[in-house]
Design an enzyme around this catalytic site. Structure first.
Site, mmCIF file in Angstrom:
data_model
loop_
_atom_site.group_PDB
_atom_site.id
_atom_site.type_symbol
_atom_site.label_atom_id
_atom_site.label_comp_id
_atom_site.label_asym_id
_atom_site.label_seq_id
_atom_site.Cartn_x
_atom_site.Cartn_y
_atom_site.Cartn_z
ATOM 1 N N HIS A 1 10.924 -14.538 21.658
ATOM 2 C CA HIS A 1 10.465 -15.010 20.353
ATOM 3 C C HIS A 1 11.190 -16.272 19.933
ATOM 4 O O HIS A 1 10.617 -17.180 19.336
ATOM 5 C CB HIS A 1 10.732 -13.956 19.270
ATOM 6 N N GLU B 1 15.716 -3.735 13.897
ATOM 7 C CA GLU B 1 14.307 -3.858 13.521
ATOM 8 C C GLU B 1 13.458 -2.948 14.432
ATOM 9 O O GLU B 1 12.710 -2.122 13.955
ATOM 10 C CB GLU B 1 13.885 -5.325 13.673
ATOM 11 N N HIS B 2 13.590 -3.145 15.742
ATOM 12 C CA HIS B 2 12.858 -2.334 16.724
ATOM 13 C C HIS B 2 13.852 -1.485 17.501
ATOM 14 O O HIS B 2 14.816 -2.022 18.044
ATOM 15 C CB HIS B 2 12.135 -3.220 17.743
ATOM 16 N N GLN C 1 11.617 -9.349 23.230
ATOM 17 C CA GLN C 1 12.191 -9.770 21.956
ATOM 18 C C GLN C 1 12.823 -11.148 22.092
ATOM 19 O O GLN C 1 12.655 -12.019 21.250
ATOM 20 C CB GLN C 1 13.260 -8.755 21.502
ATOM 21 N N ASP D 1 3.720 -3.961 18.503
ATOM 22 C CA ASP D 1 3.502 -5.281 17.921
ATOM 23 C C ASP D 1 2.031 -5.570 17.675
ATOM 24 O O ASP D 1 1.677 -6.281 16.732
ATOM 25 C CB ASP D 1 4.023 -6.366 18.868
ATOM 26 N N HIS E 1 13.913 4.909 -32.538
ATOM 27 C CA HIS E 1 13.537 5.820 -31.454
ATOM 28 C C HIS E 1 13.610 7.268 -31.945
ATOM 29 O O HIS E 1 12.701 8.072 -31.690
ATOM 30 C CB HIS E 1 14.500 5.674 -30.266
#
Lengths: 437, 437
Positions: free
Chosen positions: B269, B334-335, B266, B368, B427
């Site tokens: 990145h 996220e992960h 991670q 991934d 209505h």
């Protein structure tokens, strides 16, 4: 006074230009509003309750010593319900039951966790869980609709949301008993008499008194819409609603006064609301027009209806029902009535609509209140890419992956190949570490 | 050079303060960027192709006589695929097959139309249909990931989207063969070498050459994110992505070098990416730390990894696995790797995460690339209210309602009662017209 209601025919040479004029709708963002909302949100984020109290005093003319004093207790919600006439209580409970039952079906149809194992023994799937806490914005004043409370809160309740927090502005402290009663029936957990950008900010960031939520749904004015757009990312939001719309696709088999009243029922919401009739039968269009002119003077909201019909309405004569379906798809209306003897013949041709009302007995107003499906629907053509509010708006999904040792041998080589191709060596090695050496 | 990687313990007196520092992440919107993006979008809306060409020349250093000249044909995509080494071709096709297969399961599990009739014969349900046309933004330059092309385009393809339009910036005209090959495999229909806010504007509003789409997905830099937020409403958008994150919840049973490499995967990145280890075993944390220090010097991207780990990483010693699960829920990563001998014991305790990777063999990197589930996941805690990209992002729903004559007698009275309560007489009357007189 004659009604200047636009009448078009698809065979006319100028149809395309006229049609574009009917469709034209600009949701221009007002820069001054955006700026003001940004300031209010920043202030609420920085000063919390103090800022919320000041804006509530200034914009709603509602003074209080603390935000806690603006909370409506569950007992007060219950009292509001208990004090209603029996007919209203029964109607709210009936509607809530139907709406709940529909959304329970929706949960079963598309809101459950699922998983499977592939041939390597690898488990894949998604776990579906409710949001912990959501905020529901309910407009005050002229557009304070108890039905909207049901339509926002019940899907959240069915999804299993832990806490539903309602905010509703009460200008000068005036509370709408039906709104509070609906909140009681729909299972709202906490309620505050707050509105505007300050309410959105309080829900998004939390204050000492108002709990921070994870998603905010519900309609509001331009300030509320701008505030929702701005807090998107900090919290989730539902769609940004534009003026309401109805499109009636008629084959001429429905009593024309029914269709006239259906067009009114959208037009009476708002001068910017849009009511359109598409029909291949010129004689029937004339009958509907005559009914419109006959019925209009009897309507309490005739000024709004007239302004809406003249400003944005249209009766459109098409070559055929098929062409009417094509035009409907170009409009992608919020509400689409297929007022036909044979609605199931046309339904498959209809690609874009928030809700499709099939057959003469399905007036849009039944769907608004108690048929069961949600009345929070995509407007302004956004039905091309968005959906009715639903249980799914109050859930989120987590992917589940469990790769078996055998699976890791196969997947690892592929992942490493692709990771090296992307120049991500740690990704590659993490996969390779799982290979048998 | 020692690694200044933060180590916390939940038993420490200052834990809460330190933990807040680790979590702190501000996605501040840069006002200057917002302003610039608003101008670019307005210009693209007004001048179309001409504006797009100018910005592409200015920002990407890419000159062309027309936007048509910036289109990459399907033949060119195919040629890019055909020219790849066989191992890369096979890997892309393998990954695409798995991703497709998973999303087909997803379509079956939660993406199909449903309907039922109630006891009155009233039909209720939802029709699920694909979007007509979507745009996929693929970043160029250092973060040009062919895997992201698969992860965005394949769910759209499985949903049945009519036309998938990809945009990818190619600074100075340099094309990434893997990205083009992935677009070929994933069934992208049209592709343009465009990027930045101008590409988002072209997709949202359409130009003479670039077709207007109904939704834009895919990650991008701050300009792209700001542009997506601004066109939201005109088109749909997916989430706004923040820096990537991994949280490893370990019971000490996984080889510590595996976990170290997962944290790297991670961290490599981006310097803002976040890698966190939660573990109740202090001895194991020390082992992972030792592996981190041993492995780091061998990593080609060690500078990025070091900056990420030192800036935003943490090793957190917890009292128990249960406490580790609680902390994970506060982070909503996220992960989330559950690197445990018994991952199914902990999974039910995990409420908020983009994707949950169960067991030692399930490295995040397998997910991934090729396990099947989507790698576009909610970041920065937004897993509390949002979901992985999926088939559902490329579909929309239309409610279906067909009220029978018998049903209209029951629903009509309730709808009229509620409509009168809201002051909406048309209505009410539309419902009453359907009652037998």
């Amino acid at each position: 006074m004659t009604l200047a209601l636009r009448q078009l025919a698809t065979t006319a040479a100028d149809f395309e230009a006229e049609f574009q004029r009917v469709l034209h709708w600009s949701a221009e963002t007002d820069h001054a509003i955006e700026q003001r909302v940004a300031e209010i949100l920043a202030d609420v984020q920085a000063r919390g309750d103090a800022a919320v109290l000041e804006y509530t005093a200034r914009f709603d003319g509602l003074q209080a010593d603390s935000v806690a004093a603006l909370e409506i207790t569950r007992d007060e919600l219950k009292a509001a319900f208990d004090c209603l006439p029996a007919a209203q209580r029964d109607a709210i409970e009936f509607a809530a039951r139907r709406v709940r039952s529909y959304h329970e079906r929706q949960l079963q149809a598309c809101g459950l966790s699922w998983q499977y194992r592939d041939e390597d023994g690898t488990l894949l799937g998604q776990k579906v869980t409710p949001l912990d806490r959501v905020g529901i914005y309910v407009p005050g004043g002229k557009a304070a609709y108890p039905s909207s409370v049901l339509m926002n809160a019940i899907p959240a309740q069915v999804a299993g949301v832990g806490e539903i927090v309602m905010v509703v502005p009460t200008p000068k402290g005036e509370r709408n008993a039906l709104v509070l009663a609906a909140a009681y029936v729909a299972g709202v957990h906490r309620a505050f008499t707050l509105g505007g950008a300050q309410a959105v900010g309080a829900l998004a960031y939390g204050t000492a008194t108002v709990p921070a939520v994870h998603k905010i749904t519900g309609p509001g004015n331009a300030y509320v819409a701008s505030a929702k757009r701005r807090v998107f990312g900090t919290v989730g939001i539902d769609m940004i609603a534009g003026p309401s719309e109805i499109l009636v696709l008629a084959d001429g088999s429905t009593p024309p006064d029914w269709v006239a009243m259906d067009l009114f029922s959208q037009a009476e919401h708002d001068e910017l609301a849009q009511s359109i009739l598409l029909c291949p039968d010129a004689g029937y269009i004339a009958q509907v027009r005559a009914e419109i002119e006959r019925l209009l003077p009897g309507m309490p909201r005739q000024d709004v209806i007239r302004a809406s019909l003249e400003g944005r309405g249209a009766l459109i004569h098409t070559r055929s029902m098929e062409e009417a379906c094509d035009i409907s798809n170009r409009i992608a209306p919020e509400h689409l009535e297929v007022s036909s003897r044979d609605p199931h013949r046309w339904e498959p041709l209809l690609k874009h609509a928030g809700a499709i009302f099939l057959g003469a007995f399905t007036s849009e107003s039944l769907g608004d209140y108690c048929a069961g499906p949600n009345h929070v629907l995509p407007t302004s053509g956004t039905a091309r890419f968005s959906s009715p509010l639903g249980v799914y708006d109050f859930q989120k999904r987590s992917s589940l992956i469990e790769v078996s040792e055998a699976g890791a041998q196969v997947l690892g080589k592929v992942a490493a190949e692709l990771a090296y191709g992307e120049g991500l060596q740690a990704h590659a090695q993490a996969a390779e570490f799982r290979l048998k050496r």
